[in-house]
Design an enzyme around this catalytic site. Structure first.
Site, mmCIF file in Angstrom:
data_model
loop_
_atom_site.group_PDB
_atom_site.id
_atom_site.type_symbol
_atom_site.label_atom_id
_atom_site.label_comp_id
_atom_site.label_asym_id
_atom_site.label_seq_id
_atom_site.Cartn_x
_atom_site.Cartn_y
_atom_site.Cartn_z
ATOM 1 N N GLU A 121 62.262 20.746 46.262
ATOM 2 C CA GLU A 121 63.071 20.736 45.044
ATOM 3 C C GLU A 121 62.465 19.826 43.989
ATOM 4 O O GLU A 121 62.371 20.193 42.809
ATOM 5 C CB GLU A 121 64.505 20.281 45.361
ATOM 6 C CG GLU A 121 65.238 21.168 46.335
ATOM 7 C CD GLU A 121 65.039 20.793 47.805
ATOM 8 O OE1 GLU A 121 65.789 21.316 48.641
ATOM 9 O OE2 GLU A 121 64.139 19.981 48.122
ATOM 10 N N CYS A 148 68.575 17.176 50.147
ATOM 11 C CA CYS A 148 68.960 15.811 50.492
ATOM 12 C C CYS A 148 69.490 15.104 49.236
ATOM 13 O O CYS A 148 69.409 15.633 48.127
ATOM 14 C CB CYS A 148 67.767 15.055 51.065
ATOM 15 S SG CYS A 148 66.532 14.605 49.831
ATOM 16 N N HIS A 183 59.414 16.573 48.110
ATOM 17 C CA HIS A 183 60.276 17.619 48.647
ATOM 18 C C HIS A 183 60.137 18.854 47.764
ATOM 19 O O HIS A 183 59.765 18.751 46.584
ATOM 20 C CB HIS A 183 61.729 17.154 48.679
ATOM 21 C CG HIS A 183 61.990 16.078 49.684
ATOM 22 N ND1 HIS A 183 63.259 15.755 50.104
ATOM 23 C CD2 HIS A 183 61.145 15.256 50.363
ATOM 24 C CE1 HIS A 183 63.197 14.783 51.003
ATOM 25 N NE2 HIS A 183 61.916 14.459 51.163
ATOM 26 N N CYS A 191 66.995 14.713 46.298
ATOM 27 C CA CYS A 191 66.794 15.943 45.537
ATOM 28 C C CYS A 191 68.005 16.259 44.668
ATOM 29 O O CYS A 191 67.865 16.672 43.513
ATOM 30 C CB CYS A 191 66.480 17.101 46.482
ATOM 31 S SG CYS A 191 64.892 16.900 47.317
#
Length: 164
Positions: free
Chosen positions: A54, A82, A52, A85
């Protein structure tokens, strides 16, 4: 100054428009007024569901700075993160997080995206993920069985003896 960093996160997210296997989630880690890490969601391109934006920005910052703690740093991200993260952000000690799109925006995006390409379908929504992660292990929908506790305790002890 915040707008400059958020603009960069969104600019990174926009790179996904023409980069196969990426999704429009970009992030930057900022420390002492400087970007020290950048990331784009490359989950499809790398076949890595943890890729992801992040997490990638945090990995990049830690690698660049040769650290595993980003205590006091800020993270700017194109979308509300999410649970994975968020956990990573807490794990490294980030001080603040700034985001553009809300979780509902991501839900709408994924709904429209999977109508056209089912490969992007997620096993559960961000809300379902948050609920599961917050439950005690014995209450989660994924069964978990603890085993070989003594063997692992010996590894922990050996590591401490060897490395302290």
């Amino acid at each position: 100054m915040h707008e400059k960093f958020m603009a960069r996160a969104i600019e990174i997210a926009a790179e996904s428009i023409n980069a196969p296997g990426t999704l429009p989630y970009g992030a930057v880690v900022v420390m002492d007024g400087e970007i020290v890490g950048e990331g784009l969601n490359r989950a499809g391109a790398t076949c890595d569901p943890t890729s992801h934006g992040e997490v990638e920005a945090i990995r990049d910052a830690c690698t660049r700075l040769s650290v595993i703690s980003l205590k006091g740093a800020d993270l700017y991200t194109s979308g509300e993160p999410c649970s994975m993260c968020v956990a990573t952000m807490y794990q490294v000690g980030l001080a603040r997080m700034f985001y553009a799109g809300a979780a509902s925006d991501s839900n709408n995006f994924f709904g429209r995206l999977t109508e056209h390409d089912p490969k992007w379908a997620r096993a559960m929504s961000n809300q379902e993920l948050r609920e599961q992660v917050g439950l005690p292990i014995e209450q989660r929908s994924m069964p978990a069985t603890q085993m070989m506790v003594t063997d692992m305790a010996a590894v922990f002890e050996a590591f401490i003896v060897r490395n302290t």
